[in-house]
Design a protein around this motif. Structure first.
Motif, PDB file in Angstrom:
ATOM      1  N   LEU A  33       0.918  -1.672  -0.132  1.00 19.97           N
ATOM      2  CA  LEU A  33       0.079   0.206   0.002  1.00 19.97           C
ATOM      3  C   LEU A  33       1.225   0.866  -0.152  1.00 19.97           C
ATOM      4  N   VAL A  34       1.791   1.368   0.485  1.00 21.25           N
ATOM      5  CA  VAL A  34       2.918   2.208   0.544  1.00 21.25           C
ATOM      6  C   VAL A  34       3.671   2.323  -0.561  1.00 21.25           C
ATOM      7  N   ALA A  35       3.666   1.616  -1.218  1.00 24.30           N
ATOM      8  CA  ALA A  35       4.645   1.627  -3.026  1.00 24.30           C
ATOM      9  C   ALA A  35       3.813   1.816  -3.644  1.00 24.30           C
ATOM     10  N   ASP A  36       2.004   2.010  -3.423  1.00 22.44           N
ATOM     11  CA  ASP A  36       0.976   2.844  -4.385  1.00 22.44           C
ATOM     12  C   ASP A  36       0.612   4.260  -3.894  1.00 22.44           C
ATOM     13  N   LEU A  37       0.858   4.325  -2.613  1.00 15.91           N
ATOM     14  CA  LEU A  37       1.020   5.678  -2.385  1.00 15.91           C
ATOM     15  C   LEU A  37       2.048   6.296  -2.800  1.00 15.91           C
ATOM     16  N   GLU A  38       3.460   5.813  -2.807  1.00  8.53           N
ATOM     17  CA  GLU A  38       4.456   6.556  -2.939  1.00  8.53           C
ATOM     18  C   GLU A  38       4.366   7.118  -4.236  1.00  8.53           C
TER      19      GLU A  38
END
Ligand code: UTP
Length: 463
Positions: A33-38
Motif C-alpha cells: 500500500l505504501v508503494a502504491d501511495l508513493e
C-alpha cells in the motif's frame, strides 16, 4: 524497517481514508500500500480534480488538414509515392526505424480475459494479433537486411501474460534481443463525487493504465529513447494492438513522412458516415489536431465538399510515425505537454466496511493521456489517407461493428483482393489467410501466385 504511510501528505489532501484497513494489514501488505501511495502525484491529482484541463478548441472551425495526402492522381504525385517507397525502404535498411506497439489497454469492450494481443485473428491458423504483427516485422527485417527493434508497451495488467505469451511462442521467430517490453504508468481512480482515492483491495489502490499517451514518458523512463539515440534510430512507427490489417513499417508512410519533413504523421481513412464513432484529423486555426467524434458539431460532421464527400472525413486509425527528436522535444517539459483527460467509468472497489462494490453506473474518474494530443505540437504534420479495405479492421467490441466477426470478414476480403489482383481465382465464402511471411501486400502475392491459378477451397498461403 516497517513500512510507514505518508500520513502528512494524505492528511493535507484529505485522503486518509485509504488507511482505514491499515491495522488489519500484515507487513507485506502495508509495504504494498505504501508503494502504491508513493507512486501517486497528489498535487497533480488535486489539479485534475479541478476538472478536465485538456485544451478546448472551437470544433466549429474544423476544416480538412492542410497536410492531407490522398491517392496520387498526377504523374508528379505518383513519382513522389515511388520515391517515398524507396526512401522508406532505405530508412529500414539503414537501421533508422523502430516500431512502437501500444498494448497496455484493458480491452474492456472486447471482454476477453487476456491481453488483447493474444486474441486469435488468423481466419485459418488462429494466429494472434501479436503473431500477425511479429511476422510482418520479421518479413520487413529480412527485406531490410537488418532487424527492426520492436518496443512493446504493456501495462500492469498486460505485462506478465504478454511476456509469457511471446516466450511460449519463441518470439514468433524474432530475436528476443530485438523485442523490448516496457510498462506504461498507472493513474489512481477517484470517486467521482468526493475525489477519494478508491481501494481495489485493503492494501491496493484502484489504478488503471495512464492512456496510450503514456507511451512517450514510458519510452523515456525505460531508456528506449536513449537506445534510439545510441543506435541512430530517427523514426518510430507507432501502431495499436487491435488492427490486424495494420501495415507495420509501411515503407510508403515512412518515406512520405521523411520526404515531407513531418515530425508526426497520421494515417486516416475516410469516415463511412457522419455518425461513425471515429476521431477526425482536422485543422483549426491552421493547427492540425484530432477532434473526438463526440466533440464534433453535427453540422460540421455532415458538411460535404464539392465532390459530395464528407468534408471533415479524415478518420484517425491511430497509425503514426514519430520523429524521435520530436518526442524528445515534447518530453523536455516533463511530458506535461500531453494533458490528462478525465473519463467517468465503472470502477469496482471496496466499500466503507471492506465489502466489494460492483457499480452499475459510472462511479469514478479515471485519468488518461491520449497520444494524438502530441499532434498540434508537430511541424508539417503529414496526414495520409489510405484505403480502409486494405489497412483497417479493428477488434474493439465483442459484437457488432469493429468486432472479431467484422475484422475476420475484412481480413478475408483483403486476402481475396490480393489473390484476385494476381489473376488467380478463389471460390466465394471460403476462409482465406495470407501469412505475412508469404506476402505483405498485393504485389508480393502477384510475384508468388501465378496468374490463372485456381484455388478450390480454403486458402492458407504460408512460407
Ligand atoms: P482503446 O482506446 O481501444 O482502449 O486502445 P482499450 O483499453 O484497448 O479497450 P477498451 O476501451 O477498454 O475496450 C487503443 C490502443 O491503445 C492501447 C490499447 O492497448 C490499444 O492498442 N492503450 C490504451 C494502451 O496501450 N494503454 C492505455 O492506457 C490505453
Amino acid at each position: 524497517m516497517p513500512a510507514s504511510p505518508p500520513r502528512e501528505t494524505l492528511r493535507a489532501h484529505g485522503q486518509e481514508q485509504v488507511l482505514r484497513f491499515w491495522d488489519e494489514l500484515d507487513e507485506e501488505a502495508r509495504a504494498a500500500l505504501v508503494a502504491d501511495l508513493e507512486a501517486v502525484d497528489f498535487d497533480q491529482l488535486a489539479e485534475l480534480r479541478g476538472g478536465d484541463r485538456s485544451e478546448k478548441v472551437d470544433a466549429s472551425k474544423a476544416v480538412p488538414p492542410a497536410g492531407l495526402v490522398t491517392t496520387p492522381r498526377t504523374d508528379e504525385q505518383r513519382d513522389e509515392w515511388a520515391r517515398a517507397r524507396t526512401t522508406g525502404e532505405e530508412l529500414l535498411a539503414g537501421g533508422k526505424v523502430g516500431v512502437v506497439l501500444v498494448a497496455g489497454g484493458q480491452g474492456t469492450r472486447l471482454g476477453y480475459d487476456a491481453p488483447k494481443g493474444t486474441f486469435p485473428v488468423g481466419p485459418l491458423s488462429g494466429a494472434s494479433l501479436y503473431e500477425v504483427f511479429a511476422k510482418q516485422l520479421l518479413a520487413r527485417s529480412r527485406r531490410a537486411g537488418r532487424s527492426v527493434p520492436w518496443f512493446v508497451m504493456t501495462s500492469h495488467a498486460t505485462h506478465a501474460p504478454t511476456v509469457a505469451f511471446f516466450e511460449e511462442h519463441g518470439h514468433f521467430g524474432l530475436d528476443p534481443a530485438d523485442v523490448h517490453f516496457f510498462q506504461q504508468g498507472t493513474m489512481p481512480a477517484c470517486d467521482a463525487e468526493t475525489g477519494d482515492l478508491l481501494l481495489a483491495e485493503k492494501h491496493r489502490l484502484a489504478t488503471s493504465p495512464d492512456g496510450h499517451g503514456g507511451v512517450l514518458t514510458a519510452l523515456e523512463r525505460a531508456g528506449l529513447l536513449s537506445l534510439c539515440r545510441d543506435r541512430g534510430i530517427e523514426r518510430l512507427f507507432y501502431h495499436q494492438v487491435d488492427n490486424p490489417l495494420c501495415r507495420v513499417c509501411d515503407p510508403l508512410f515512412l518515406g512520405l513522412h521523411a520526404l515531407r519533413d513531418s515530425e508526426l504523421s497520421t494515417k486516416v481513412v475516410p469516415k463511412r458516415s457522419p455518425e461513425e464513432k471515429m476521431g477526425v484529423v482536422v485543422d483549426v486555426d491552421g493547427v492540425t489536431r484530432i477532434i473526438e467524434y463526440s466533440d464534433l458539431p453535427d453540422d460540421v460532421a455532415r458538411r460535404t465538399n464539392e465532390a459530395g464527400e464528407l468534408d471533415v472525413r479524415a478518420g484517425n486509425i491511430a497509425v503514426h510515425v514519430f520523429d524521435v527528436a520530436f518526442v524528445e522535444r515534447l518530453l523536455e517539459g516533463g511530458g506535461a505537454s500531453l494533458p490528462f483527460h478525465v473519463a467517468n467509468k465503472k470502477v469496482p472497489h471496496l466499500g466503507e466496511s471492506g465489502n466489494p462494490v460492483e457499480p452499475e453506473t459510472p462511479n469514478a474518474h479515471k485519468y488518461e493521456r491520449f497520444v494524438f494530443d502530441a499532434l498540434p505540437h508537430a511541424r508539417n504534420a503529414l496526414v495520409l489517407e489510405i484505403d480502409r479495405r486494405d489497412e483497417f479492421a479493428p477488434v474493439k467490441n465483442a459484437l457488432g461493428s469493429d468486432s472479431p466477426a467484422t475484422s475476420l470478414v475484412a481480413s478475408t476480403a483483403r486476402s481475396r483482393d490480393w489473390i484476385v489482383a494476381a489473376g488467380a481465382s478463389v471460390p466465394d465464402n471460403v476462409p482465406i489467410e495470407i501469412d505475412p511471411l508469404f506476402a505483405l501486400d498485393a504485389d508480393d502475392v502477384a510475384e508468388k501466385v501465378a496468374s490463372g491459378t485456381t484455388f478450390d477451397g480454403p486458402v492458407l498461403l504460408t512460407e
